[in-house]
Scaffold this active site. Structure first.
Site, short mmCIF file in Angstrom:
data_model
loop_
_atom_site.label_atom_id
_atom_site.label_comp_id
_atom_site.label_asym_id
_atom_site.label_seq_id
_atom_site.Cartn_x
_atom_site.Cartn_y
_atom_site.Cartn_z
CE1 TYR A 186 0.36 1.91 4.24
CE2 TYR A 186 0.81 -0.43 4.55
CZ TYR A 186 0.88 0.89 5.00
OH TYR A 186 1.47 1.17 6.21
CB CYS A 187 1.54 4.01 -1.65
SG CYS A 187 0.32 4.17 -2.98
CB ALA A 188 -0.21 8.37 -0.01
N GLY A 223 -2.47 4.82 -3.87
CA GLY A 223 -2.62 3.63 -4.70
C GLY A 223 -1.74 3.62 -5.93
CG MET A 261 -2.55 4.31 5.23
SD MET A 261 -1.35 5.40 6.00
CE MET A 261 -1.36 4.77 7.68
#
Length: 254
Positions: free
Chosen positions: A220-222, A224, A248
């Site tokens: 995951y990231c901030a 996508g 996230m």
């Protein structure tokens, strides 16, 4: 599943994301999957005809909600808990990413038409709504979804560009020992991250990815975007048990 075994309508359903279903299962879902677009189209048509933006906004909320809740589109729930029992039909499965993306786009178009009515541009509102109704009519009659078709072309052009993993599958993987991998930068990670997550910034992933060998990774990231890029990069390096979760906020739902 061989594409030659499928009718045009079934191929269109596969394009909408129903890839893991047999021809017989697709046949059983055929009419049920028309229910939600029929109801939403009817509401949109009524809102356009009566020039009532509140109706269009209501339909908009349904579509946008469906994007974030694969198994909780209100019309799907009505079908599964009421309508299907009248015909002894099978229950609808959770909506795959491509179908949810189309719901989101329809929601945006309904919201746009509503805003145009509110701001005094009813003619343009009806054009936007008319385009949406035409696209929905094609979906209802053939299951062909223009947005899913565009998405499919994009996947083929970019190579292995997949939508995020379904939350239910991600939960199962997590229970089986999968680990969260946060590919944001260290300063972002320091401001907050999921419990147990490990930080492998996308900018450093190439030199650190060897540490992920043998692991099942939920990435995951901030928003996508970086998680998708990281997932693709790892798969190109031979990693198979890597899954893009997305942003996230979505990862927190697992």
């Amino acid at each position: 599943m061989s594409q030659e075994q499928l009718s045009f309508q079934q191929k269109s359903l596969v394009q909408q994301g129903y890839k893991d279903f047999t021809p017989q299962q697709l046949k059983q879902l055929d009419w049920g999957l028309r229910f939600t677009p029929i109801v939403c189209s009817a509401l949109t048509a009524y809102g356009l005809y009566t020039e009532r933006p509140e109706i269009l906004l209501t339909v908009s909320v349904l579509g946008i909600w469906a994007f974030f809740a694969p198994a909780a589109h209100p019309m799907d729930l009505i079908y599964n808990h009421v309508v299907r029992h009248l015909f002894q039909a099978v229950a609808l499965p959770p909506n795959p990413f491509q179908r949810r993306l189309a719901c989101f786009a329809a929601g945006v178009m309904n919201a746009t038409a509503a805003a145009l009515f509110i701001t005094g541009a009813p003619e343009i509102a009806k054009v936007v709504g008319g385009v949406l109704l035409a696209l929905q009519a094609i979906v209802i009659t053939t299951h062909f979804c223009a947005l899913s078709w565009i998405y499919d072309i994009g996947v083929k052009m970019m190579g292995n560009w997949e939508g995020p993993i379904e939350l239910a599958q991600a939960r199962e993987l997590l229970q089986s020992g999968a680990e969260f991998i946060d590919v944001r930068e260290p300063n972002e990670f320091a401001r907050g991250h999921l419990e147990g997550a490990q930080n492998f910034p996308l900018s450093q992933l190439e030199k650190e990815m060897s540490q992920l060998k043998g692991k099942t990774c939920l990435i995951y990231c901030a928003s996508g975007m970086r998680s998708q890029m990281a997932t693709k990069q790892l798969k190109q390096r031979g990693f198979t048990e890597v899954y893009n979760v997305g942003g996230m906020s979505r990862a927190k739902e697992i």
